[in-house]
Structures are given as C-alpha cells and as structure tokens.
Write a protein that holds these residues in place. Structure first.
Motif, PDB file in Angstrom:
ATOM      1  N   ALA A   1      30.181  27.168  80.025  1.00 40.35           N
ATOM      2  CA  ALA A   1      30.556  28.564  80.176  1.00 40.35           C
ATOM      3  C   ALA A   1      31.898  28.653  80.891  1.00 40.35           C
ATOM      4  N   PRO A   2      32.625  29.760  80.721  1.00 46.10           N
ATOM      5  CA  PRO A   2      33.920  29.911  81.377  1.00 46.10           C
ATOM      6  C   PRO A   2      33.815  29.739  82.887  1.00 46.10           C
TER       7      PRO A   2
ATOM      8  N   GLY B   1      32.859  21.818  69.504  1.00 41.65           N
ATOM      9  CA  GLY B   1      32.079  22.927  70.059  1.00 41.65           C
ATOM     10  C   GLY B   1      32.127  24.173  69.213  1.00 41.65           C
ATOM     11  N   THR B   2      31.136  25.031  69.424  1.00 39.73           N
ATOM     12  CA  THR B   2      31.055  26.327  68.752  1.00 39.73           C
ATOM     13  C   THR B   2      30.667  27.378  69.787  1.00 39.73           C
ATOM     14  N   GLN B   3      31.301  28.540  69.691  1.00 39.86           N
ATOM     15  CA  GLN B   3      31.100  29.587  70.695  1.00 39.86           C
ATOM     16  C   GLN B   3      29.812  30.359  70.422  1.00 39.86           C
ATOM     17  N   VAL B   4      29.023  30.533  71.449  1.00 48.21           N
ATOM     18  CA  VAL B   4      27.841  31.393  71.404  1.00 48.21           C
ATOM     19  C   VAL B   4      28.025  32.479  72.454  1.00 48.21           C
TER      20      VAL B   4
ATOM     21  N   ASP C   1      23.148  32.486  78.451  1.00 48.50           N
ATOM     22  CA  ASP C   1      23.289  31.398  77.485  1.00 48.50           C
ATOM     23  C   ASP C   1      24.681  31.374  76.859  1.00 48.50           C
ATOM     24  N   THR C   2      25.496  32.371  77.148  1.00 49.67           N
ATOM     25  CA  THR C   2      26.844  32.432  76.602  1.00 49.67           C
ATOM     26  C   THR C   2      27.657  31.228  77.055  1.00 49.67           C
ATOM     27  N   ALA C   3      28.209  30.495  76.069  1.00 54.30           N
ATOM     28  CA  ALA C   3      28.965  29.280  76.368  1.00 54.30           C
ATOM     29  C   ALA C   3      29.494  28.697  75.062  1.00 54.30           C
ATOM     30  N   VAL C   4      30.340  27.699  75.197  1.00 49.29           N
ATOM     31  CA  VAL C   4      30.697  26.853  74.064  1.00 49.29           C
ATOM     32  C   VAL C   4      29.684  25.719  74.014  1.00 49.29           C
ATOM     33  N   TYR C   5      29.043  25.578  72.868  1.00 51.54           N
ATOM     34  CA  TYR C   5      28.009  24.554  72.691  1.00 51.54           C
ATOM     35  C   TYR C   5      28.588  23.397  71.882  1.00 51.54           C
ATOM     36  N   ALA C   6      28.404  22.188  72.391  1.00 52.09           N
ATOM     37  CA  ALA C   6      28.915  20.992  71.727  1.00 52.09           C
ATOM     38  C   ALA C   6      27.804  19.975  71.559  1.00 52.09           C
ATOM     39  N   CYS C   7      27.829  19.293  70.426  1.00 53.69           N
ATOM     40  CA  CYS C   7      26.886  18.201  70.236  1.00 53.69           C
ATOM     41  C   CYS C   7      27.563  16.882  70.588  1.00 53.69           C
ATOM     42  N   ALA C   8      26.749  15.898  70.881  1.00 55.32           N
ATOM     43  CA  ALA C   8      27.272  14.601  71.285  1.00 55.32           C
ATOM     44  C   ALA C   8      26.334  13.503  70.819  1.00 55.32           C
ATOM     45  N   ALA C   9      26.918  12.371  70.460  1.00 50.49           N
ATOM     46  CA  ALA C   9      26.147  11.202  70.042  1.00 50.49           C
ATOM     47  C   ALA C   9      26.091  10.217  71.208  1.00 50.49           C
ATOM     48  N   ALA C  10      24.879   9.850  71.562  1.00 49.62           N
ATOM     49  CA  ALA C  10      24.687   8.944  72.696  1.00 49.62           C
ATOM     50  C   ALA C  10      25.014   7.505  72.309  1.00 49.62           C
TER      51      ALA C  10
END
Length: 124
Positions: A40-41, A117-120, A90-99
């Motif tokens: 989140a910002p 990332g994608t903005q929610v 829950d507002t934030a930029v959501y990013a996925c990551a590979a472990a």
C-alpha cells in the motif's frame, strides 16, 4: 528463469470480490511455491498468501484468512488469488512471486522472481 505477469486488478466497492491471476513463463513453474504480496502507499511490502508447488499446502496472513483463497493450475502455469469481502484496507498493488523452492513462507527473501504487480482499489 521465470517471468510473471499479473492481471485482474481494478476498482471495487467494499464487500465486493476480485480474482487476480498471475501467468508464468518458463518450464519450471511447477517446481516453485508461489506467493502473493501487496504494498500500500507509504507502507512496506506485506505477505498475503503462499501455495506449495503441488497445492498441498497454503498459508495466509491473518488479515485475509477466510476472505482470500490462493490456488494454482500447473497445466496453465497460473496462480490465482480469489479475494472476497474486500475492505478498503486491502487497497494495494498486488504482486505474485515465485519462491526458490517447492515450499515457502512469508519472507520476501525466499522468493526469486517477481511480477510487476496489479492495482487493487477498494472504495468505502
């Protein structure tokens, strides 16, 4: 090498739902646990959820338990985050990551590859 591209973000009212997707390139997707993080910002990046390489294990941060569900389809090289009962916090930029391994936890340092990332945004 794994490249990750997220989609599915957007603007939704509180109480609504969104489904995020993360498409991975590369032949090794099924060898990695996959996680979702958010930022989140003005705040630090926060762990959201992780799923093991074969989906036999999932783990969530407390604030999303019972509302978010992480899943994956190894045949499609895609991991998902179903988000229900969304809240303004829950507002934030959501990013996925590979472990780095088949199983992983909540620490950013355990993840080798990241999407942009994608903005929610959740309005009250």
């Amino acid at each position: 090498q794994v490249q990750l591209v997220e989609s599915g973000g957007g603007l939704v009212q509180a109480g609504g739902s969104l489904r995020l997707s993360c498409a991975a390139s590369g032949r090794t997707f099924s060898s990695h646990a996959m996680g979702w993080f958010r930022q989140a910002p003005g705040k630090e990046r926060e762990f959201v959820a992780v799923i093991s390489w074969n989906a036999d294990s999932t783990y969530y941060t407390d604030s999303v338990k019972g509302r978010f569900t992480i899943s994956r389809d190894n045949a499609k090289n895609t991991v998902y985050l179903q988000m229900n009962s969304l809240k303004p916090e829950d507002t934030a930029v959501y990013a996925c990551a590979a472990a780095r391994g088949y199983y992983s936890g909540s620490q950013s340092r355990d993840y080798a590859y990241w999407g942009q990332g994608t903005q929610v945004t959740v309005s009250s």
